[in-house]
Design an enzyme around this catalytic site. Structure first.
Site, mmCIF file in Angstrom:
data_model
loop_
_atom_site.group_PDB
_atom_site.id
_atom_site.type_symbol
_atom_site.label_atom_id
_atom_site.label_comp_id
_atom_site.label_asym_id
_atom_site.label_seq_id
_atom_site.Cartn_x
_atom_site.Cartn_y
_atom_site.Cartn_z
ATOM 1 N N ILE A 52 35.304 47.765 45.511
ATOM 2 C CA ILE A 52 34.841 48.169 46.798
ATOM 3 C C ILE A 52 35.805 48.570 47.767
ATOM 4 C CG2 ILE A 52 32.888 46.756 46.439
ATOM 5 C CD1 ILE A 52 34.074 44.770 48.274
ATOM 6 N N SER A 177 33.617 35.930 50.733
ATOM 7 C CA SER A 177 32.396 35.938 49.657
ATOM 8 C C SER A 177 31.325 34.909 50.105
ATOM 9 C CB SER A 177 32.810 35.412 48.258
ATOM 10 O OG SER A 177 31.968 35.153 47.569
ATOM 11 N N TYR A 209 38.595 29.774 44.015
ATOM 12 C CA TYR A 209 38.114 30.959 44.313
ATOM 13 C C TYR A 209 37.346 30.722 45.636
ATOM 14 C CZ TYR A 209 36.079 35.448 44.681
ATOM 15 O OH TYR A 209 35.517 36.806 45.031
ATOM 16 N N LYS A 213 38.130 31.678 49.462
ATOM 17 C CA LYS A 213 37.147 32.587 50.374
ATOM 18 C C LYS A 213 36.704 31.966 51.752
ATOM 19 C CE LYS A 213 37.498 35.974 48.273
ATOM 20 N NZ LYS A 213 38.019 37.288 48.968
ATOM 21 N N SER A 244 32.046 45.149 39.801
ATOM 22 C CA SER A 244 33.575 45.635 40.064
ATOM 23 C C SER A 244 34.394 44.969 38.818
ATOM 24 C CB SER A 244 34.112 45.217 41.334
ATOM 25 O OG SER A 244 34.336 43.857 41.467
HETATM 26 N N1 LIG Z 1 32.551 41.713 43.067
HETATM 27 C C1 LIG Z 1 31.900 40.855 43.845
HETATM 28 O O1 LIG Z 1 30.755 40.637 43.243
HETATM 29 C C2 LIG Z 1 32.512 40.159 44.877
HETATM 30 C C3 LIG Z 1 31.708 39.225 45.656
HETATM 31 C C4 LIG Z 1 32.042 38.503 46.906
HETATM 32 C C5 LIG Z 1 33.322 38.809 47.346
HETATM 33 N N2 LIG Z 1 33.973 39.885 46.755
HETATM 34 C C6 LIG Z 1 35.625 40.180 47.461
HETATM 35 O O2 LIG Z 1 35.569 41.531 47.290
HETATM 36 C C7 LIG Z 1 37.006 42.011 47.344
HETATM 37 C C8 LIG Z 1 37.091 43.266 46.525
HETATM 38 O O3 LIG Z 1 36.830 42.624 45.188
HETATM 39 P P1 LIG Z 1 36.206 43.807 44.099
HETATM 40 O O4 LIG Z 1 34.892 43.127 43.673
HETATM 41 O O5 LIG Z 1 36.291 45.247 44.504
HETATM 42 O O6 LIG Z 1 37.339 43.639 42.964
HETATM 43 P P2 LIG Z 1 38.272 44.413 42.166
HETATM 44 O O7 LIG Z 1 37.571 45.566 41.574
HETATM 45 O O8 LIG Z 1 38.983 43.387 41.192
HETATM 46 O O9 LIG Z 1 39.340 44.769 43.073
HETATM 47 C C9 LIG Z 1 40.189 44.012 43.709
HETATM 48 C C10 LIG Z 1 41.330 44.715 44.143
HETATM 49 O O10 LIG Z 1 42.517 43.762 44.824
HETATM 50 C C11 LIG Z 1 43.742 44.023 44.193
HETATM 51 N N3 LIG Z 1 44.672 43.056 44.167
HETATM 52 C C12 LIG Z 1 44.597 41.895 43.307
HETATM 53 N N4 LIG Z 1 45.669 41.065 43.522
HETATM 54 C C13 LIG Z 1 46.552 41.942 44.560
HETATM 55 C C14 LIG Z 1 47.811 41.447 44.808
HETATM 56 N N5 LIG Z 1 48.633 40.380 44.399
HETATM 57 N N6 LIG Z 1 48.381 42.536 45.764
HETATM 58 C C15 LIG Z 1 47.699 43.634 46.018
HETATM 59 N N7 LIG Z 1 46.392 43.608 45.782
HETATM 60 C C16 LIG Z 1 45.867 43.039 44.834
HETATM 61 C C17 LIG Z 1 43.582 44.480 42.873
HETATM 62 O O11 LIG Z 1 44.617 45.343 42.377
HETATM 63 P P3 LIG Z 1 44.960 45.675 40.622
HETATM 64 O O12 LIG Z 1 44.035 46.564 40.358
HETATM 65 O O13 LIG Z 1 46.364 45.771 40.869
HETATM 66 O O14 LIG Z 1 44.874 44.230 39.983
HETATM 67 C C18 LIG Z 1 42.273 45.524 43.436
HETATM 68 O O15 LIG Z 1 42.793 46.791 43.753
HETATM 69 C C19 LIG Z 1 37.750 40.706 47.112
HETATM 70 O O16 LIG Z 1 38.301 40.098 48.093
HETATM 71 C C20 LIG Z 1 36.824 39.779 46.409
HETATM 72 O O17 LIG Z 1 36.964 38.386 46.255
HETATM 73 C C21 LIG Z 1 33.768 40.420 45.485
#
Ligand SMILES: NC(=O)c1ccc[n+]([C@@H]2O[C@H](COP(=O)([O-])OP(=O)(O)OC[C@H]3O[C@@H](n4cnc5c(N)ncnc54)[C@H](OP(=O)(O)O)[C@@H]3O)[C@@H](O)[C@H]2O)c1
Ligand SMILES: *[C@@H]1O[C@H](CO)[C@@H](O)[C@H](O)[C@H]1NC(C)=O
Ligand SMILES: *[C@@H]1O[C@H](CO)[C@@H](O)[C@H](O)[C@H]1NC(C)=O
Length: 325
Positions: A52, A177, A209, A213, A244
């Protein structure tokens, strides 16, 4: 065509059709309705090489913002940079920039902030989006999810706060989250292990996790208080259940089980970016600073997620663990 085949196709068609209607009715969620333009504004989106975060960056760039893609991998960051420019047909524009940031390294956060403050003159929006679902330790010996999801963003925000204040009205948006509802803050464990928990089983990892959050929500709660009287406001949010890469480090069995579910029942990343965009762009929500949003709507929190004492205690501990004081 045999009857069997026709029936089969009919059933597949029905399943896809019902899935499609179901998805549109119950999964998709509200969209950000703000039409704000961002020419002359500068935004940072952490973790914007995928998921996202990338969709958020694409939309903000489309609206004219100067967008800093703050990602830990130079290679993945530059691929995303090319994509943001390409889909927005920005051509040779220099308005989208990659800057390396590893939230799991206090040194990297400081280097990023110094570099940013030196080379950029504005900051209008800070989007703390990056997140990880993986147990382990950061290079500073902090629990991985505590260190990346909370402490890295805590330090980053504090280092950029003066710039946000001079550019007000400005905002800090932190992606939490709904899982924070299951979170708890174990201050004893934080004091002894610099981690929210030490277990590594599937459930312990999910628990930690959720804890991290909850830190995002309490951080936003306390930040809003500290920002009273300034033109900086802040928000935390649940983006929805999104298809994602967040479960990339989960077991293959779990990933295989999740695949069919995520296709129908989870939002895509573009839908998943909408609440972040709402918090970043919607006019008139300044009075809701410190609050938590979901489906582009402000939500009530359980007492533990707006606990003044816990929020202050977490803030002071975070100042020490991030080396701010
Ligand atoms: N997906 C869901 O259902 C969901 C639900 C609730 C909340 N969220 C929250 O939404 C946010 C975005 O998640 P997403 O679903 O888009 O996940 P995602 O596709 O896994 O993207 C996560 C991003 O965070 C980056 N990241 C991880 N570790 C890092 C670090 N040490 N330094 C800098 N960047 C780092 C990743 O980079 P790399 O590619 O280099 O690893 C990636 O760009 C997160 O905070 C997650 O907790 C997601
Ligand atoms: C979002 O809110 C709208 C109405 O405001 C509702 O119809 C929809 O079902 C909600 N979607 C989700 C995913 O919560
Ligand atoms: C997590 O997943 C990513 C992407 O598949 C991989 O590159 C990385 O090595 C994994 N990390 C661990 C500790 O399993």
């Amino acid at each position: 065509m045999s009857d069997m085949m026709s029936y089969f196709l009919l059933i597949v068609g029905c399943v896809i059709g019902i899935g499609y209607i179901f998805h549109n009715l119950f999964v998709k969620g509200n969209r950000c309705t703000s039409t704000a333009k961002l020419h002359g504004k500068t935004v940072i989106v952490t973790g914007s090489n995928t998921g996202i975060g990338k969709k958020t960056a694409i939309t903000l760039a489309k609206r004219g913002a100067r967008v800093i893609l703050a990602c830990r991998s130079q290679q993945r960051g530059e691929i995303a940079l090319a994509e943001v420019i390409e889909v927005n047909k920005l051509g040779r524009s220099k308005e989208v920039v990659f800057m390396q940031l590893d939230l799991g390294s206090l040194k990297s956060v400081r280097t990023f902030a110094e570099n940013f403050l030196k080379t950029e003159d504005r900051l209008d929006l800070l989007i703390n989006n990056a997140g990880i679902l993986l147990q382990g330790k950061t290079e500073d010996g902090l629990g991985m999810m505590f260190g990346v999801n909370h402490i890295g963003h805590f330090l980053l925000t504090n280092l950029l706060l003066e710039r946000l204040k001079t550019c007000g009205p400005s905002r800090v948006v932190t992606v939490s989250s709904v899982g924070h509802n299951f979170g708890k803050i174990d201050f004893k464990c934080l004091n002894t292990h610099k981690a929210l928990g030490t277990g590594t089983s599937f459930w312990q990892t999910m628990q930690i996790y959720s804890d991290s959050k909850l830190c995002n929500v309490l951080f936003t709660h306390e930040l809003a208080k500290r920002l009273q009287g300034t033109k900086v406001t802040c928000y935390s949010l649940h983006p929805g259940a999104i298809n994602s890469e967040i479960s990339r480090n989960s077991s293959n069995v779990l990933k295989a089980l999740l695949k069919p579910i995520t296709a129908f029942f989870f939002k895509n990343t573009e839908q998943g970016a909408q609440t972040t965009l709402h918090c970043a762009l919607q006019d008139g929500i300044e009075g809701l600073s410190g609050r938590y949003f979901s489906n582009c709507t402000v939500r009530d929190l359980y007492p533990k997620a707006k606990d003044d004492v816990a929020a202050k205690k977490l803030w002071e501990l975070s100042e020490r663990l991030s080396g701010l004081v």
